[in-house]
Scaffold this active site. Sequence first.
Site, PDB file in Angstrom:
ATOM      1  N   GLU A 116      27.250  23.536   2.189  1.00  0.00           N
ATOM      2  CA  GLU A 116      26.841  22.486   3.113  1.00  0.00           C
ATOM      3  C   GLU A 116      28.051  21.648   3.508  1.00  0.00           C
ATOM      4  O   GLU A 116      29.161  21.835   2.999  1.00  0.00           O
ATOM      5  CB  GLU A 116      25.741  21.620   2.482  1.00  0.00           C
ATOM      6  CG  GLU A 116      24.475  22.415   2.173  1.00  0.00           C
ATOM      7  CD  GLU A 116      23.384  21.574   1.545  1.00  0.00           C
ATOM      8  OE1 GLU A 116      23.642  20.404   1.203  1.00  0.00           O
ATOM      9  OE2 GLU A 116      22.260  22.087   1.378  1.00  0.00           O
ATOM     10  N   HIS A 244      20.771  11.689   8.457  1.00  0.00           N
ATOM     11  CA  HIS A 244      20.922  13.143   8.447  1.00  0.00           C
ATOM     12  C   HIS A 244      21.097  13.606   9.877  1.00  0.00           C
ATOM     13  O   HIS A 244      20.333  13.216  10.765  1.00  0.00           O
ATOM     14  CB  HIS A 244      19.699  13.814   7.818  1.00  0.00           C
ATOM     15  CG  HIS A 244      19.971  15.222   7.396  1.00  0.00           C
ATOM     16  ND1 HIS A 244      20.137  16.255   8.299  1.00  0.00           N
ATOM     17  CD2 HIS A 244      20.123  15.778   6.167  1.00  0.00           C
ATOM     18  CE1 HIS A 244      20.380  17.377   7.647  1.00  0.00           C
ATOM     19  NE2 HIS A 244      20.384  17.119   6.354  1.00  0.00           N
ATOM     20  N   ARG A 292      28.518  14.354   6.623  1.00  0.00           N
ATOM     21  CA  ARG A 292      27.388  13.921   7.447  1.00  0.00           C
ATOM     22  C   ARG A 292      27.689  12.725   8.334  1.00  0.00           C
ATOM     23  O   ARG A 292      27.146  12.618   9.440  1.00  0.00           O
ATOM     24  CB  ARG A 292      26.192  13.607   6.538  1.00  0.00           C
ATOM     25  CG  ARG A 292      25.578  14.854   5.940  1.00  0.00           C
ATOM     26  CD  ARG A 292      24.432  14.516   5.023  1.00  0.00           C
ATOM     27  NE  ARG A 292      23.843  15.738   4.476  1.00  0.00           N
ATOM     28  CZ  ARG A 292      22.890  15.755   3.567  1.00  0.00           C
ATOM     29  NH1 ARG A 292      22.417  14.618   3.074  1.00  0.00           N
ATOM     30  NH2 ARG A 292      22.406  16.904   3.121  1.00  0.00           N
ATOM     31  N   HIS A 353      18.190   8.832   6.445  1.00  0.00           N
ATOM     32  CA  HIS A 353      17.976   9.849   5.418  1.00  0.00           C
ATOM     33  C   HIS A 353      18.168   9.353   3.988  1.00  0.00           C
ATOM     34  O   HIS A 353      17.356   9.639   3.110  1.00  0.00           O
ATOM     35  CB  HIS A 353      18.930  11.018   5.686  1.00  0.00           C
ATOM     36  CG  HIS A 353      18.778  12.171   4.757  1.00  0.00           C
ATOM     37  ND1 HIS A 353      17.597  12.871   4.626  1.00  0.00           N
ATOM     38  CD2 HIS A 353      19.666  12.764   3.905  1.00  0.00           C
ATOM     39  CE1 HIS A 353      17.757  13.847   3.741  1.00  0.00           C
ATOM     40  NE2 HIS A 353      18.998  13.795   3.281  1.00  0.00           N
ATOM     41  N   ARG A 388      27.465   9.890   1.039  1.00  0.00           N
ATOM     42  CA  ARG A 388      27.086  10.879   0.020  1.00  0.00           C
ATOM     43  C   ARG A 388      27.441  12.293   0.456  1.00  0.00           C
ATOM     44  O   ARG A 388      27.132  12.703   1.577  1.00  0.00           O
ATOM     45  CB  ARG A 388      25.580  10.792  -0.244  1.00  0.00           C
ATOM     46  CG  ARG A 388      25.053  11.865  -1.190  1.00  0.00           C
ATOM     47  CD  ARG A 388      23.603  11.637  -1.536  1.00  0.00           C
ATOM     48  NE  ARG A 388      22.715  11.867  -0.419  1.00  0.00           N
ATOM     49  CZ  ARG A 388      22.141  13.037  -0.134  1.00  0.00           C
ATOM     50  NH1 ARG A 388      22.410  14.109  -0.886  1.00  0.00           N
ATOM     51  NH2 ARG A 388      21.311  13.157   0.880  1.00  0.00           N
TER      52      ARG A 388
END
Length: 539
Positions: A116, A244, A292, A353, A388
């Site tokens: 990811e 997100h 992100r 998110h 994060r």
Amino acid sequence: MQQVDFLVIGTGIAGLTYAYKMAEKYPEKKVLVITKAAADETNTKYAQGGVAVVNDLEKDSFEKHIEDTLIAGDGLCNEKIVEIVVKDGPERVQELIELGANFDKESDGDYKLGKEGGHSEFRIIHHKDITGWEMERTLLEAVARLKNIEIIKHCFVVDIITQHHLGYLITKSTPDIECYGVYALNLHTNEIETILAKTTYLSSGGNGQVYRTTTNPAIATGDGVAMVYRAKGRIENMEFIQFHPTALYEPGLRGQAFLITEAVRGDGGILRNKDGEAFMERYDERRDLAPRDIVARAIDNEMKTTGTEHVWLDCRHFDTAKFVEHFPNIYEKCKSAGIDISNDMIPVAPAAHYSCGGIKVDEWGQTSIRNLYAVGECSSTGLHGANRLASNSLLEAMVFAHRCFVHVSQKVDNNDLPEHPTFKLNIPAWNALGTSTPKELILITQSLKEIQQVMSDYVGIVRNNIRLQRAIRRIDLLWEETEQLYKTSTLSPNILELRNLITVGYLIVKGSSFRKESRGLNYNTDYPQKSELLQNIVL
């Protein structure tokens, strides 16, 4: 009034992991778990992607995972905490596997590993695209096997009980604030119950519902953070709200959006704008697998530049059978919306998110209030910093749940826990005299829409000082109106959640106002550069 040895608030992975470990080690002691909804209705349940964990030291390393986490955190991670979580992670995941969790495997028996955004290696273990659901199932079944755990469903915690409720003046500078338990609204009886405990453990989840559109379920209303702030506990870094990048865009949607996991981009999904251009290469050399915060800002900019409400996620080049195998729920959701992933691109847009800040805790999960612990999304451990890294949250929850278990166990074994509060204090019952049922629910529902609108329009992915000033003025007014309603009304989940969301919104705005820089998830066009001063904003 009831008394228990260990009180746990929340039934996500953080809460159930701790509850199971405590109950298993001390079968003669009672563990009480409270949840305001059904036991399986948690943020954990909706985690799709998986758990980031190093399980093959020949192809991966702790050092790489640590470095990826630090890079994503943009300078604000606590390096000691990052090392603890990354290195303790494999053992915690193995414990869950031994309890019965099933993660996808290759034909040779090795775990299938996804990749990811922000990760330098394939290290995400997963169960199809419902990893959180599988972990939740495993823990609920494990907890059900232990007779000394009681789960009370549909029980809403109103406030943490401290010296304030005994008539003492408590401020942020008061030393040794103590937690004695909680007041909780039992939705079965509509009574406010007093629950006292030697230790209280908060795992109450996130606060995504403070925004108009979020990947979080309806229960994510920031209850734990708001309660600790009211109790004069320390809160930090609330300005770092992760959006997100790829929630399924559905016109007119308000509330919970369907998440298109980052693992889809890890498998080769490409973001495209309305002209079909693969635009991420213009923003970052890592393209679609940048962290992100970068991807979300890029999408936000493309939408504003082109005047569209979404971009596209292109999966048409995927092997459809393999897509269905890895992402069966995403496939079915798209199909139900009339999207054939083999021929059609998926419309996506960012949605609130994850909260990277929260209740400030130390390396053992202790808050600034004695006998009160916090773990999971409601806490701020120092792992995530300003942003994060994908799939680090479930890992953090497991590691810190275990660390809290170790810390509390040492207190139990050394006979160092406090006595039950009623042995030395006269804890008052909840006083509801003079309150009545609100005559107009519009006062609550409209205020909820207003706080979500204010936060979405003024305190979203990109911010500036004028927007933040407008937001704080409107939130101040909402707070005044809601506090008056709270004081005169019979309590209900609606008014309690509204009160908590307004508090959380205030904390996000104040944190963002104090941070005179753009770092990680806090991007302010009036301060586009990073400050040389690395600091956490503690409220």
